[in-house]
Scaffold this motif. Sequence first.
Motif, PDB file in Angstrom:
ATOM      1  N   ARG A 151       0.812  -1.348   0.342  1.00  0.00           N
ATOM      2  CA  ARG A 151       0.018  -0.186  -0.015  1.00  0.00           C
ATOM      3  C   ARG A 151       1.016   1.720   0.151  1.00  0.00           C
ATOM      4  NH1 ARG A 151      -5.370   0.254   1.055  1.00  0.00           N
ATOM      5  NH2 ARG A 151      -5.142   1.846   1.528  1.00  0.00           N
ATOM      6  N   ILE A 152       1.812   1.303   0.656  1.00  0.00           N
ATOM      7  CA  ILE A 152       2.836   2.750   1.137  1.00  0.00           C
ATOM      8  C   ILE A 152       3.226   2.898  -0.507  1.00  0.00           C
ATOM      9  CG2 ILE A 152       4.694   3.671   1.871  1.00  0.00           C
ATOM     10  CD1 ILE A 152       3.729   1.723   4.662  1.00  0.00           C
ATOM     11  N   SER A 153       3.732   2.105  -1.105  1.00  0.00           N
ATOM     12  CA  SER A 153       4.557   1.665  -2.244  1.00  0.00           C
ATOM     13  C   SER A 153       3.834   2.111  -3.510  1.00  0.00           C
ATOM     14  CB  SER A 153       5.378   0.755  -2.821  1.00  0.00           C
ATOM     15  OG  SER A 153       3.780  -0.209  -3.222  1.00  0.00           O
ATOM     16  N   LEU A 154       2.411   1.736  -3.398  1.00  0.00           N
ATOM     17  CA  LEU A 154       1.526   2.678  -4.090  1.00  0.00           C
ATOM     18  C   LEU A 154       0.739   4.105  -4.013  1.00  0.00           C
ATOM     19  CD1 LEU A 154      -1.491  -0.544  -4.614  1.00  0.00           C
ATOM     20  CD2 LEU A 154       1.050   0.518  -6.764  1.00  0.00           C
ATOM     21  N   GLY A 155       1.120   4.642  -2.782  1.00  0.00           N
ATOM     22  CA  GLY A 155       1.363   5.962  -2.231  1.00  0.00           C
ATOM     23  C   GLY A 155      -0.074   5.646  -1.229  1.00  0.00           C
ATOM     24  N   ARG A 156      -0.484   5.213  -1.040  1.00  0.00           N
ATOM     25  CA  ARG A 156      -2.125   4.605  -0.289  1.00  0.00           C
ATOM     26  C   ARG A 156      -1.418   4.939   1.238  1.00  0.00           C
ATOM     27  NH1 ARG A 156      -5.713   0.493  -3.397  1.00  0.00           N
ATOM     28  NH2 ARG A 156      -5.172   1.916  -5.330  1.00  0.00           N
ATOM     29  N   PRO A 157      -2.619   5.912   1.681  1.00  0.00           N
ATOM     30  CA  PRO A 157      -2.405   5.409   3.479  1.00  0.00           C
ATOM     31  C   PRO A 157      -2.423   3.653   4.383  1.00  0.00           C
ATOM     32  CG  PRO A 157      -4.502   6.086   3.462  1.00  0.00           C
ATOM     33  CD  PRO A 157      -3.774   5.876   1.946  1.00  0.00           C
ATOM     34  N   ALA A 158      -0.939   3.393   5.025  1.00  0.00           N
ATOM     35  CA  ALA A 158      -0.804   2.197   5.702  1.00  0.00           C
ATOM     36  C   ALA A 158      -0.092   2.389   7.252  1.00  0.00           C
ATOM     37  CB  ALA A 158      -0.303   1.542   4.294  1.00  0.00           C
ATOM     38  N   LYS A 159      -0.210   1.861   8.080  1.00  0.00           N
ATOM     39  CA  LYS A 159       0.438   2.614   9.348  1.00  0.00           C
ATOM     40  C   LYS A 159       1.437   1.032   8.810  1.00  0.00           C
ATOM     41  CE  LYS A 159      -2.271   3.518  13.201  1.00  0.00           C
ATOM     42  NZ  LYS A 159      -2.479   3.442  13.810  1.00  0.00           N
ATOM     43  N   SER A 160       3.048   1.545   9.365  1.00  0.00           N
ATOM     44  CA  SER A 160       4.106   0.591   8.959  1.00  0.00           C
ATOM     45  C   SER A 160       4.268   0.602  10.734  1.00  0.00           C
ATOM     46  CB  SER A 160       5.067   1.460   9.094  1.00  0.00           C
ATOM     47  OG  SER A 160       6.622  -0.033   8.794  1.00  0.00           O
ATOM     48  N   MET A 161       5.133  -1.027  11.232  1.00  0.00           N
ATOM     49  CA  MET A 161       4.686  -1.910  11.778  1.00  0.00           C
ATOM     50  C   MET A 161       6.311  -1.947  12.851  1.00  0.00           C
ATOM     51  SD  MET A 161       3.464  -4.839   9.974  1.00  0.00           S
ATOM     52  CE  MET A 161       3.113  -6.253  11.389  1.00  0.00           C
ATOM     53  N   MET A 162       6.239  -1.575  13.879  1.00  0.00           N
ATOM     54  CA  MET A 162       7.771  -1.851  14.812  1.00  0.00           C
ATOM     55  C   MET A 162       7.382  -3.430  15.771  1.00  0.00           C
ATOM     56  SD  MET A 162       9.440   0.906  14.737  1.00  0.00           S
ATOM     57  CE  MET A 162       9.141   2.010  13.344  1.00  0.00           C
ATOM     58  N   LEU A 163       7.880  -4.331  15.373  1.00  0.00           N
ATOM     59  CA  LEU A 163       7.995  -5.558  15.895  1.00  0.00           C
ATOM     60  C   LEU A 163       8.870  -4.956  17.436  1.00  0.00           C
ATOM     61  CD1 LEU A 163       9.441  -7.696  12.918  1.00  0.00           C
ATOM     62  CD2 LEU A 163       7.117  -6.269  13.521  1.00  0.00           C
ATOM     63  N   VAL A 164       8.103  -5.663  18.632  1.00  0.00           N
ATOM     64  CA  VAL A 164       8.344  -5.509  20.157  1.00  0.00           C
ATOM     65  C   VAL A 164       8.518  -6.692  20.889  1.00  0.00           C
ATOM     66  CG1 VAL A 164       7.515  -2.431  19.711  1.00  0.00           C
ATOM     67  CG2 VAL A 164       6.021  -4.289  21.593  1.00  0.00           C
ATOM     68  N   GLY A 165       9.337  -7.071  21.380  1.00  0.00           N
ATOM     69  CA  GLY A 165       9.828  -8.040  21.854  1.00  0.00           C
ATOM     70  C   GLY A 165      11.154  -7.844  23.195  1.00  0.00           C
ATOM     71  N   LEU A 166      10.541  -9.606  24.139  1.00  0.00           N
ATOM     72  CA  LEU A 166      11.800  -9.753  24.567  1.00  0.00           C
ATOM     73  C   LEU A 166      13.144 -10.308  23.555  1.00  0.00           C
ATOM     74  CD1 LEU A 166      10.048 -11.452  27.575  1.00  0.00           C
ATOM     75  CD2 LEU A 166      10.670  -9.176  27.164  1.00  0.00           C
ATOM     76  N   ARG A 167      13.949 -10.063  24.237  1.00  0.00           N
ATOM     77  CA  ARG A 167      14.972 -10.748  23.570  1.00  0.00           C
ATOM     78  C   ARG A 167      15.018 -12.495  23.420  1.00  0.00           C
ATOM     79  NH1 ARG A 167      18.137  -6.874  22.442  1.00  0.00           N
ATOM     80  NH2 ARG A 167      19.398  -5.253  23.556  1.00  0.00           N
ATOM     81  N   GLY A 168      15.160 -13.020  22.596  1.00  0.00           N
ATOM     82  CA  GLY A 168      14.910 -14.459  22.002  1.00  0.00           C
ATOM     83  C   GLY A 168      13.300 -14.635  21.678  1.00  0.00           C
ATOM     84  N   VAL A 169      12.729 -13.833  21.302  1.00  0.00           N
ATOM     85  CA  VAL A 169      11.609 -14.542  20.445  1.00  0.00           C
ATOM     86  C   VAL A 169      11.494 -14.112  18.965  1.00  0.00           C
ATOM     87  CG1 VAL A 169      10.012 -13.663  22.603  1.00  0.00           C
ATOM     88  CG2 VAL A 169      11.054 -12.140  20.618  1.00  0.00           C
TER      89      VAL A 169
END
Length: 399
Positions: free
Chosen positions: A35-53
């Motif tokens: 969607r972003i590559s097409l210029g359309r709105p979309a939230k990106s992602m932040m992967l969060v978690g403990l070590r080792g996941v």
Amino acid sequence: MDPVHNPFSPGAGCAPPELAGRSGIERDAKVRLQRISLGRPAKSMMLVGLRGVGKTVLLDQIRKNAEAIGIQTVRIEAPENRSLPALLAPALRVALLQMSKMDAAREFATRGLKALAGFAAKLKIKYSDIEVGLDYEPEPGLADNGDLELDLPILLEQVGRAAKALKTALVMFIDELQYVKELEMAALISALHRCSQEQLPVTVVGAGLPQLRGRMGAAKSYAERLFDFPEIGPLNDEDAAAAIVRPIQGEGAEINEEAVKVIIERTKGYPYFLQEWGKHIWDAAPESPIQRQDVLRASDIAIAALDESFFRVRFDRLTPSEKKYLRAMAVLGPGPHRSGDIAEELHHKVTALGPTRANLIFKGMIWSPTHGDTAFTVPLFDEFMKRIMPGDSWKTDGV
């Protein structure tokens, strides 16, 4: 069992033979980036978690999926002692040079390289660790104010125009993002916000410890409008079993159900630990199918291997007072724990332990799930602390 054909690969960021339980996030990320590559709105992602996941593994898989559909990517890891401009400048230079080879983007990419030259030259006064080759002379007035929050949006805008001309996106994959300083984080979020407003296909997919969510919110209150923060945790029993069983079957061997249950119980479903146990049970088992007793025999070896690598490398970075703080947390269990309870265990006031706690958060050893709570960022670290600092003698040492 032939160790040459052992399918398991414990190691920092090493891709497992079976990336179990993450397909939903992969699909979601692919849709967002398209969607972003097409210029359309979309939230990106932040992967969060403990070590080792498996955040790093998943981040790299999302990057490979993006590249497979023609999206331009750069891969960055943010260590504790480097500035964000120093990390971005060489990565963006490579991306711009690649785009400048395409006729459709040559003009925009060349202007982007001129913006990068001004950006690096002026910011090097403040960020002395910037080292980047310059292919063009700076264009006066283009990203050369010497202020990161002013210049980074201009630079990324030029990058975005080049990517848009190619009908693609430029996605920066940044690991260990929690180490980026708050002012630099604010500049990055501000720059991405500008690209979003201009419908330019530039974004970041990041990964970091759980405190990343709060740090980005503190840097810019509107961060939650630009990003989602999927939490990457341990695998459920079904996915954890798949992470063990499928690689073994892929090598023409078998493992019985009771053996799998013991592995899941010992590892709590954490992907890195599953890899460690998988490696050692394969080496310990005399033949297929792998039995429960093979797992029990290999568990001590797996724990020792974790103690000497995964756990010890983090323990050795700590000061004596920090070790004692974590040992007090271990007395209380896996956590999270109230800061007051930890202070009581150490017979100190909460305020006196504030600097120690802050240093441990900075080093990525603990985090605060809610105000006043403290938790380990490393799974099963409470058990390790009891092994490495046994008994009660640690209580008599001064903080």
